[in-house]
Write a protein that holds these residues in place. Structure first.
Motif, PDB file in Angstrom:
ATOM      1  N   CYS A  69       0.833  -1.207   0.000  1.00  0.00           N
ATOM      2  CA  CYS A  69       0.000   0.000   0.000  1.00  0.00           C
ATOM      3  C   CYS A  69       0.868   1.257   0.000  1.00  0.00           C
ATOM      4  O   CYS A  69       1.869   1.320   0.706  1.00  0.00           O
ATOM      5  CB  CYS A  69      -0.888  -0.024   1.236  1.00  0.00           C
ATOM      6  N   PRO A  70       0.489   2.254  -0.785  1.00  0.00           N
ATOM      7  CA  PRO A  70       1.258   3.508  -0.806  1.00  0.00           C
ATOM      8  C   PRO A  70       1.352   4.142   0.585  1.00  0.00           C
ATOM      9  O   PRO A  70       0.384   4.144   1.348  1.00  0.00           O
ATOM     10  CB  PRO A  70       0.452   4.404  -1.750  1.00  0.00           C
ATOM     11  N   LYS A  71       2.517   4.704   0.877  1.00  0.00           N
ATOM     12  CA  LYS A  71       2.803   5.255   2.200  1.00  0.00           C
ATOM     13  C   LYS A  71       1.784   6.325   2.623  1.00  0.00           C
ATOM     14  O   LYS A  71       1.319   6.331   3.753  1.00  0.00           O
ATOM     15  CB  LYS A  71       4.218   5.830   2.210  1.00  0.00           C
ATOM     16  N   ARG A  72       1.440   7.236   1.712  1.00  0.00           N
ATOM     17  CA  ARG A  72       0.518   8.326   2.075  1.00  0.00           C
ATOM     18  C   ARG A  72      -0.875   7.797   2.407  1.00  0.00           C
ATOM     19  O   ARG A  72      -1.566   8.367   3.248  1.00  0.00           O
ATOM     20  CB  ARG A  72       0.476   9.368   0.968  1.00  0.00           C
ATOM     21  N   VAL A  73      -1.296   6.720   1.764  1.00  0.00           N
ATOM     22  CA  VAL A  73      -2.587   6.105   2.083  1.00  0.00           C
ATOM     23  C   VAL A  73      -2.516   5.525   3.490  1.00  0.00           C
ATOM     24  O   VAL A  73      -3.405   5.744   4.315  1.00  0.00           O
ATOM     25  CB  VAL A  73      -2.970   5.028   1.045  1.00  0.00           C
ATOM     26  N   CYS A  74      -1.444   4.797   3.786  1.00  0.00           N
ATOM     27  CA  CYS A  74      -1.248   4.198   5.110  1.00  0.00           C
ATOM     28  C   CYS A  74      -1.257   5.267   6.202  1.00  0.00           C
ATOM     29  O   CYS A  74      -1.884   5.087   7.245  1.00  0.00           O
ATOM     30  CB  CYS A  74       0.072   3.433   5.165  1.00  0.00           C
ATOM     31  N   GLU A  75      -0.560   6.363   5.957  1.00  0.00           N
ATOM     32  CA  GLU A  75      -0.487   7.439   6.952  1.00  0.00           C
ATOM     33  C   GLU A  75      -1.869   8.004   7.265  1.00  0.00           C
ATOM     34  O   GLU A  75      -2.187   8.282   8.426  1.00  0.00           O
ATOM     35  CB  GLU A  75       0.424   8.562   6.448  1.00  0.00           C
ATOM     36  N   ARG A  76      -2.687   8.141   6.256  1.00  0.00           N
ATOM     37  CA  ARG A  76      -4.028   8.701   6.483  1.00  0.00           C
ATOM     38  C   ARG A  76      -4.949   7.718   7.210  1.00  0.00           C
ATOM     39  O   ARG A  76      -5.768   8.124   8.026  1.00  0.00           O
ATOM     40  CB  ARG A  76      -4.608   9.165   5.159  1.00  0.00           C
ATOM     41  N   VAL A  77      -4.793   6.443   6.918  1.00  0.00           N
ATOM     42  CA  VAL A  77      -5.578   5.441   7.650  1.00  0.00           C
ATOM     43  C   VAL A  77      -5.141   5.420   9.110  1.00  0.00           C
ATOM     44  O   VAL A  77      -5.979   5.364  10.020  1.00  0.00           O
ATOM     45  CB  VAL A  77      -5.440   4.047   6.994  1.00  0.00           C
ATOM     46  N   MET A  88      -5.919   7.932  -5.134  1.00  0.00           N
ATOM     47  CA  MET A  88      -6.076   8.437  -6.498  1.00  0.00           C
ATOM     48  C   MET A  88      -4.798   9.145  -6.961  1.00  0.00           C
ATOM     49  O   MET A  88      -4.382   9.003  -8.112  1.00  0.00           O
ATOM     50  CB  MET A  88      -7.278   9.380  -6.603  1.00  0.00           C
ATOM     51  N   ASP A  89      -4.162   9.902  -6.048  1.00  0.00           N
ATOM     52  CA  ASP A  89      -2.886  10.552  -6.386  1.00  0.00           C
ATOM     53  C   ASP A  89      -1.855   9.499  -6.800  1.00  0.00           C
ATOM     54  O   ASP A  89      -1.193   9.632  -7.822  1.00  0.00           O
ATOM     55  CB  ASP A  89      -2.327  11.341  -5.191  1.00  0.00           C
ATOM     56  N   TYR A  90      -1.723   8.472  -5.984  1.00  0.00           N
ATOM     57  CA  TYR A  90      -0.732   7.431  -6.235  1.00  0.00           C
ATOM     58  C   TYR A  90      -0.984   6.729  -7.574  1.00  0.00           C
ATOM     59  O   TYR A  90      -0.043   6.367  -8.283  1.00  0.00           O
ATOM     60  CB  TYR A  90      -0.735   6.412  -5.096  1.00  0.00           C
ATOM     61  N   GLU A  91      -2.251   6.553  -7.887  1.00  0.00           N
ATOM     62  CA  GLU A  91      -2.609   5.870  -9.126  1.00  0.00           C
ATOM     63  C   GLU A  91      -2.538   6.789 -10.349  1.00  0.00           C
ATOM     64  O   GLU A  91      -2.868   6.394 -11.463  1.00  0.00           O
ATOM     65  CB  GLU A  91      -4.004   5.238  -9.008  1.00  0.00           C
ATOM     66  N   GLY A  92      -2.128   8.048 -10.119  1.00  0.00           N
ATOM     67  CA  GLY A  92      -1.924   8.968 -11.236  1.00  0.00           C
ATOM     68  C   GLY A  92      -3.179   9.630 -11.764  1.00  0.00           C
ATOM     69  O   GLY A  92      -3.199  10.147 -12.877  1.00  0.00           O
ATOM     70  N   ILE A  93      -4.230   9.630 -10.974  1.00  0.00           N
ATOM     71  CA  ILE A  93      -5.483  10.278 -11.383  1.00  0.00           C
ATOM     72  C   ILE A  93      -5.379  11.742 -10.970  1.00  0.00           C
ATOM     73  O   ILE A  93      -5.283  12.039  -9.764  1.00  0.00           O
ATOM     74  CB  ILE A  93      -6.708   9.592 -10.744  1.00  0.00           C
ATOM     75  N   PRO A  94      -5.390  12.666 -11.915  1.00  0.00           N
ATOM     76  CA  PRO A  94      -5.114  14.077 -11.604  1.00  0.00           C
ATOM     77  C   PRO A  94      -6.161  14.735 -10.704  1.00  0.00           C
ATOM     78  O   PRO A  94      -7.342  14.409 -10.769  1.00  0.00           O
ATOM     79  CB  PRO A  94      -5.069  14.751 -12.972  1.00  0.00           C
ATOM     80  N   ARG A  95      -5.679  15.666  -9.892  1.00  0.00           N
ATOM     81  CA  ARG A  95      -6.542  16.479  -9.039  1.00  0.00           C
ATOM     82  C   ARG A  95      -7.093  17.685  -9.786  1.00  0.00           C
ATOM     83  O   ARG A  95      -8.102  18.237  -9.404  1.00  0.00           O
ATOM     84  CB  ARG A  95      -5.769  17.002  -7.827  1.00  0.00           C
ATOM     85  N   ARG A  96      -6.370  18.115 -10.807  1.00  0.00           N
ATOM     86  CA  ARG A  96      -6.740  19.317 -11.538  1.00  0.00           C
ATOM     87  C   ARG A  96      -6.908  18.996 -13.012  1.00  0.00           C
ATOM     88  O   ARG A  96      -6.212  18.151 -13.561  1.00  0.00           O
ATOM     89  CB  ARG A  96      -5.686  20.399 -11.355  1.00  0.00           C
ATOM     90  N   GLY A  97      -7.846  19.707 -13.628  1.00  0.00           N
ATOM     91  CA  GLY A  97      -8.059  19.592 -15.063  1.00  0.00           C
ATOM     92  C   GLY A  97      -7.815  20.945 -15.709  1.00  0.00           C
ATOM     93  O   GLY A  97      -7.604  21.950 -15.020  1.00  0.00           O
TER      94      GLY A  97
END
Length: 174
Positions: free
Chosen positions: A30-38, A64-73
């Protein structure tokens, strides 16, 4: 505590754990930032379930960040923020092999939204969202099922013969 002679039953509800109880036992890859938030959600779960729900929503954002899904369009020369809901929908399209995981994290997002906007969130609601997020993390990042499949294929190829009894072809010297 039970006192059946007097006909009542007292239930105790925890208010705080120190150290906090882990909400997910094994994050695997699991990505580190996801783990930290959990883990941040686990620190406040019993004191403020709404805040914990919001932190789980933040974990979905990090996923979503880790998977490369953009926050901005970008449209018509202007930059805009993409909602988490739309990011999850884009994830489903970008990575169809994880469409089931995308459906699951929508539930976590909705629980987080409810916690963020003043709805009455109970610890039980957050624990449901954690269970869903845990399954999502396993679905996306746990490769143990592939490892087990590979082991089974190897055993089938050897027709059950122990690997230690298989003689390998000699490798010619260079």
């Amino acid at each position: 505590m039970e006192n059946m002679a007097e006909g009542y039953k007292q239930l105790l509800t925890p208010l705080f754990f120190m150290p906090e109880l882990p909400l997910i036992q094994d994050f695997g890859a699991c990505p580190k930032r996801v783990c930290e938030r959990v883990e941040a959600a686990s620190t406040v779960l019993w004191v403020d379930p709404s805040s914990a729900a919001n932190r789980l929503r933040s974990a979905v954002e990090a996923l979503m960040d880790y998977e490369g899904i953009p926050r901005r369009g970008f449209s018509r020369g202007k930059s805009y923020e993409i909602s988490l809901h739309n990011r999850i929908e884009r994830f489903k399209v970008a990575k169809p092999e994880f469409s089931e995981a995308a459906e699951l994290v929508l539930a976590v997002k909705w629980t987080g939204n409810a916690g963020s906007h003043g709805s009455e969130i109970r610890a039980h609601d957050v624990l449901d969202a954690i269970e869903i997020l845990d399954r999502t993390i396993q679905h996306i990042y746990d490769t143990s099922a592939m490892g087990i499949k590979k082991k089974a294929e190897d055993i089938i190829a050897r027709k059950g013969m122990p690997a230690s009894r298989i003689t390998q072809l000699p490798v010619p010297p260079f």
